[in-house]
Design an enzyme around this catalytic site. Sequence first.
Site, mmCIF file in Angstrom:
data_model
loop_
_atom_site.group_PDB
_atom_site.id
_atom_site.type_symbol
_atom_site.label_atom_id
_atom_site.label_comp_id
_atom_site.label_asym_id
_atom_site.label_seq_id
_atom_site.Cartn_x
_atom_site.Cartn_y
_atom_site.Cartn_z
ATOM 1 N N GLU A 1 0.804 -1.212 0.040
ATOM 2 C CA GLU A 1 -0.021 0.020 0.010
ATOM 3 C C GLU A 1 0.970 1.313 -0.053
ATOM 4 O OE1 GLU A 1 -0.764 -2.632 1.927
ATOM 5 O OE2 GLU A 1 -2.692 -3.356 0.840
ATOM 6 N N HIS B 1 -12.053 -5.656 7.394
ATOM 7 C CA HIS B 1 -12.966 -5.384 6.308
ATOM 8 C C HIS B 1 -14.155 -4.707 6.325
ATOM 9 C CE1 HIS B 1 -10.353 -9.098 5.824
ATOM 10 N NE2 HIS B 1 -10.356 -8.701 4.486
#
Lengths: 444, 383
Positions: free
Chosen positions: B117, B187
């Site tokens: 990321e 999530h």
Amino acid sequence: MASTTWLLRPLVHRNVAQIARQRWFTCIKTLTRFISSDSTENIFKDKPRYPGAMNCSFTEKLEFVDPMDPQGIIPVYRVMDRQGKIIIDSHDPKLPEGTIVDMYKKMTLLNTMDRILYESQRQGRISFYMTNYGEEATHFGSAAALEMEDLIMGQYREAGVLMWRGFTLADFMNQCYANQHDAGKGRQMPVHYGSKELNFVTISSTLATQMPQASGAAYALKRQGKGNCVMCYFGDGAASEGDAHSAFNFAATLDAPVIFFCRNNGYAISTPTREQYRGDGIACRGRSYGMLAIRVDGNDIFAVYNVTKKAREIAVNENRPVLVEAMTYRIGHHSTSDDSSVYRSLKEVNYWDKEDHPISRLRYYMEDKGWWDQDQEQQWKKEARLQVMQAFADAEKALKPPVKELFLDVYKEFTPHLQEQYKECVDHVAKYPHEYPTELHAKD
Amino acid sequence: MAATTCRLRTLLQSTILLKKSTNSFLKNTSKAISSPGLYRCRSTFTFVPEKAPPSEGETKKMNFFQALTDAMDIALDTDPTTVIFGEDVAFGGVFRCTVGLREKYGKDRVFNTPLSEQGIVGFGIGVAAAGSTAIAEIQFADYIFPAFDQLVNEAAKFRYRSGNLFDCGGLTVRAPCGAVGHGAHYHSQSVESFFAHVPGVKVVIPRSPIQAKGLLLASVRDPNPVVFFEPKILYRQAVEDVPVKDYSLPLSEAEVLEKGSDLTLVGWGTQIHVLREVSKLAKEQLGVSCELIDLRTILPWDKDTVCQSVEKTGRLLIAHEACHTGGFGGEIASTVQDRCFLSLEAPIQRVCGWDTPFPHILEPFYLPDKWRCFEAVKKVISF
């Protein structure tokens, strides 16, 4: 629910039977082949088929790869020895006299500027400074081998690159003094230079963050098709950051024309390289990312020039990243906030300053050619000092940026909430004019 | 050879066993689907499609992810420097947001990156700094934190620190966010308030397909770096008639969705649909008239629209999925308290996730659902 189970049951039953049949047939097929084949080679001496490493082969030796294997240790490429003598003539880039004298003058000018700004920090006239002592050849050698349109993303100890491209003494001083002429509007600490015209992206303090950015910028340049690359400088310490890892990996997998130029000067502040890594420096990492890599004598300006020139060619023509590790030594303190005698010996520093300095090496070369002598040296020293002092005095006299600059450029537009805060700030200062250094700043 | 046959037999048997266990697993699953055991998978809101004004021209039925694809299609089509990248975007993305774009625009414009990321955002900043347009995808907002340094110290400060010599305004970072029924810790998170504290970036969260397309196009074209959060539970669930033309919706402008006189409800993303139901409940059961505001842009946020509303209604309820302490609701509450002190007739209510990590099986008890919001409405009305 009942209906779902009812639907699923025959499906599953049929599957089991079918699978059993299929497996049985496959087994019989394999067995027949095994019995009937003359040689078992095709089946058992196949190449590995794992998608994660397609080019490897099998081995029956249980052997770990040893990082200390002398075969794998990367040598240091050099062109001239410590006395400025070219070792193999064909490797002399044969730069014209004018260019070399210019290089030498700028290296010593940077040196002079470093001394004066370092002193000025000691006297509290600027807040912070970082010198470039000992690393001048890495700056000028590499900068001279690039094209002006190649984008540079640096760490903070690459002032020579800017100087080579035409950043003036006034530009350096204005930034360090954070006055109203500073292109950065006085917002960053000293030595955080940047120049749009010179394609040198403004420095930030966060280490290694420029590295994945360099990969991205190189990718964009590749798509723009102008035939340019990105030069990304960083130190041996910064190479330990996660961003260095992602930068290398992104550049390699995305075929970005970027040169990663590591200044391995032996220290990250007080941390020696033996506490920074256990591998063969930084260059050895190139292989693990699928990148071409080379190690060069960072005190040899011609070696740095040759390597950078070649690296640029590869990057631009083949659209692939190259890793260059320039071995050098940080002669000065890390910064003005650091006293390096606490963690390393004066003897060690003196060796590099007196016996193996990039500036004196180039001077030997020039004297050998008859391009430079003691008189010229004296004269240039005097002139350089004068130039620096002039720029220094001018920068010191100049007013600081207007207060409004505090609020601009956060976003491209001057957003309503920042306009509001700007007004609040101005109104407040107007109420307490003697509590703020308003006289030092230009009017809004 | 005998040994081989023996091994084969074992293998066969184990395959059959495996199939048998699959069979029983399937049975159990089918039971589970229709039992209240998976209650948590049901969403706690109903999506109500909106109508685009006829002036917006021809429309097409799209769900949330298709509207995003459509926006990116237009972004790629109208600006040849635009590139889209991230983990697994090439085959269409794990949420199908980039389906077909690689085939249409080429693999140098829509491509996978290594799994990093910080690399993705750093790379995107570089693309933007070189003058191109970058649409980076972080697979889940929960995984944006490795890129926090690049976003906070780099993207946000790029223009300011260089005195406007350089900028990365061409960067947009998209990330799916919010509860999804069973996403647990990593999530489900809503991380907008971490970025609300970062001058220099814009933070945008749409509530519907029409909004998603217009706000994403605005974000991509905005000359500042934008973090664009997409409530992932809406990807398939939210379907609307989305204008097919190229259009943008303004950033930093909240939208008043329902006019009301007794209470202002402020939220964003999925929570807007919860609040819409709360507004209906309040009307039906309490006779309370709610003014519903979708903030849309978290930073820089639209103070004027919210404060004007509160000056009229005198009461404010803010609801968000992210946890209470340090949530963006606190920023809104303190600003409104400062600006509308004389108009406020009750303490400002904040209905948020609890101050815990986002839970798995306990999600129904964690979320600021309509019943928790409704209870807060009762409280603020009877104060």
